[in-house]
Design an enzyme around this catalytic site. Structure first.
Site, mmCIF file in Angstrom:
data_model
loop_
_atom_site.group_PDB
_atom_site.id
_atom_site.type_symbol
_atom_site.label_atom_id
_atom_site.label_comp_id
_atom_site.label_asym_id
_atom_site.label_seq_id
_atom_site.Cartn_x
_atom_site.Cartn_y
_atom_site.Cartn_z
ATOM 1 N N CYS A 177 0.847 -1.202 0.000
ATOM 2 C CA CYS A 177 0.000 0.000 0.000
ATOM 3 C C CYS A 177 0.882 1.252 0.000
ATOM 4 O O CYS A 177 0.623 2.202 -0.739
ATOM 5 C CB CYS A 177 -0.930 -0.025 1.210
ATOM 6 S SG CYS A 177 -1.946 1.452 1.324
ATOM 7 N N CYS A 196 -5.535 -1.962 7.370
ATOM 8 C CA CYS A 196 -6.501 -0.937 7.770
ATOM 9 C C CYS A 196 -7.949 -1.281 7.475
ATOM 10 O O CYS A 196 -8.816 -1.125 8.331
ATOM 11 C CB CYS A 196 -6.113 0.376 7.099
ATOM 12 S SG CYS A 196 -5.536 0.150 5.424
#
Ligand SMILES: Nc1ncnc2c1ncn2[C@@H]1O[C@H](COP(=O)(O)OP(=O)(O)OP(=O)(O)O)[C@@H](O)[C@H]1O
Length: 407
Positions: free
Chosen positions: A111, A216
């Site tokens: 990410c 997340c």
């Protein structure tokens, strides 16, 4: 007092900075510090995932609200950016492919590489003409607080002063091009100080927020159940690696990771995952948390990503003495890295692969995780682990196999 702070190099100035705002305390304080220094700061919140959890809650809604609230409080423009498609293509699909192939990915590293330090940075440059991107990561660069895009100099990635919070591990795949345009305003601060800064600036409610952990978007749900929605079950056997007897059944290699304890129905003995055999779908398990089959002192890794140009002694001498870790929270272990490029016998397409020899054996070296290299304060870069070398059990170190056969 507010200083008008900009950095001039080769006639260009770093003035406009986009701060990646997660709604958490770190990025909020990063934006505050930049604003206090006189940069023109804009807050961008990224939405990377749009699916609600089982309770219908989308964590990103609350985060976006908090990020917008902080920007209002700091009197900086706020923008929400949608990278759901990019995250799906560059991070999530790869993660699912990895699980299907029996390897354990690290989506946080991917990410950072593909979304924060590529898609977001490019978006910030092209939509609002940002000179640099800032994040609330605990890390430093050799350029200090200043991005050096215009000087032509390469930037090194350095550990944060707060060693407990240091996040360079997760930044070890960030492209050099992006790092030159990046500012880490928190690199010199401890987390305690950051929280105090937030409170004294009227951001108490952000300072009191619970820290996000792990991937997340998954939030509070059960990881096995979550991943089962995307990967087809492929049942197989748990096989005792000493006796080669089948000791149980499992629902798929993607549900298990190397070193993990397996609760096998009907067995009092604790077994741990030693190796996943993706062709057969079987999982070799070892009896005991510290079984020698779980320890190895070599690692084979893929092509490295060096943050700075490749360390000189690596391409000069063909070997690099540095330090290694493959988990964020683990301590560093001295190692020697060699490249197959220097081995005349290896002419395969994977000639850039690495072999890492560790000063001491490590437990559960996991394919798919990143081998991250350090030298002193500097994070040199990383390479994906392809497989561990022979285990202590394979090598019969301290006659562990012999003793087991005799007992
Ligand atoms: N959804 C998001 N939108 C924009 N930036 C983000 C987002 N999530 C994370 N970031 C950026 O990446 C940094 C590191 O993210 P991480 O998830 O590790 O959060 P953190 O260290 O707890 O920081 P914070 O307290 O700011 O949430 C953040 O400080 C922020 O700058």
């Amino acid at each position: 007092m507010k200083q008008n702070h900009s950095f001039s190099q080769m006639g260009r100035q770093i003035k406009r900075v986009v701060c990646a705002m997660s709604g958490g305390v770190d990025s909020s304080v990063a934006a505050l510090l930049l604003k206090q220094k006189g940069y023109e700061v804009l807050g961008f919140f990224m939405r990377n995932w749009d699916i609600r959890d089982e309770q219908g809650v989308c964590k990103a809604d609350q985060d976006a609200e908090d990020a917008a609230w902080v920007c209002k409080k700091l009197q900086i423009p706020f923008q929400e950016v949608n990278f759901v498609k990019e995250y799906w293509n560059d991070v999530f699909s790869e993660m699912i492919r990895d699980y299907e192939s029996g390897i354990t990915p690290n989506p946080d590293i991917l990410c950072n590489r593909h979304i924060k330090f590529t898609a977001l940075l490019e978006h910030a440059r092209h939509t609002v003409g940002a000179d640099a991107l800032a994040t609330g990561h605990y890390a430093r660069t050799s350029a200090g607080e200043f991005a050096t895009e215009y000087s032509g100099q390469q930037v090194r990635l350095l550990k944060a002063v707060d060693r407990l919070k240091d996040q360079t591990f997760f930044l070890s795949q960030v492209p050099q091009k992006a790092l030159r345009r990046t500012i880490f305003p928190l690199g010199e601060f401890t987390k305690d100080v950051v929280k105090k800064i937030a409170s004294s600036a009227g951001l108490e409610r952000i300072a009191a927020r619970k820290e996000s952990m792990g991937i997340c978007f998954i939030g509070k749900r059960n990881f096995s159940e979550f991943i089962a929605q995307y990967v087809d079950p492929r049942p197989g056997n748990f096989v005792d690696l000493e006796t080669r007897e089948v000791v149980g059944r499992h629902n798929g290699v993607h549900q298990w990771t190397v070193g993990q304890r397996c609760n096998i129905a009907g067995l009092a003995r604790a077994y741990f995952v030693a190796e996943k055999l993706t062709d057969s779908g079987d999982i070799l398990v070892a009896p005991g948390h510290d079984h020698p089959a779980l320890y190895s002192s070599t690692v084979h890794a893929g092509q490295p990503h060096w943050i700075h140009s490749p360390p000189e002694d690596f391409y000069g001498r063909g070997m690099l003495e540095c330090e290694f870790k493959f988990q964020h929270t683990e301590s560093l272990v001295p190692c020697v890295v060699t490249s197959r490029t220097h081995n005349p016998w290896h002419r395969s397409p994977s000639k850039n692969d690495l072999t890492v020899s560790l000063a001491n054996p490590l437990r559960a070296l996991t394919p798919g995780q990143f081998a991250v290299f350090y030298r002193g304060d500097e994070c040199l870069g990383s390479a994906r682990i392809l497989r561990p070398g022979p285990s202590q059990f394979d090598l019969d170190v301290d006659s562990c196999r012999t003793k087991r056969r005799e007992s």
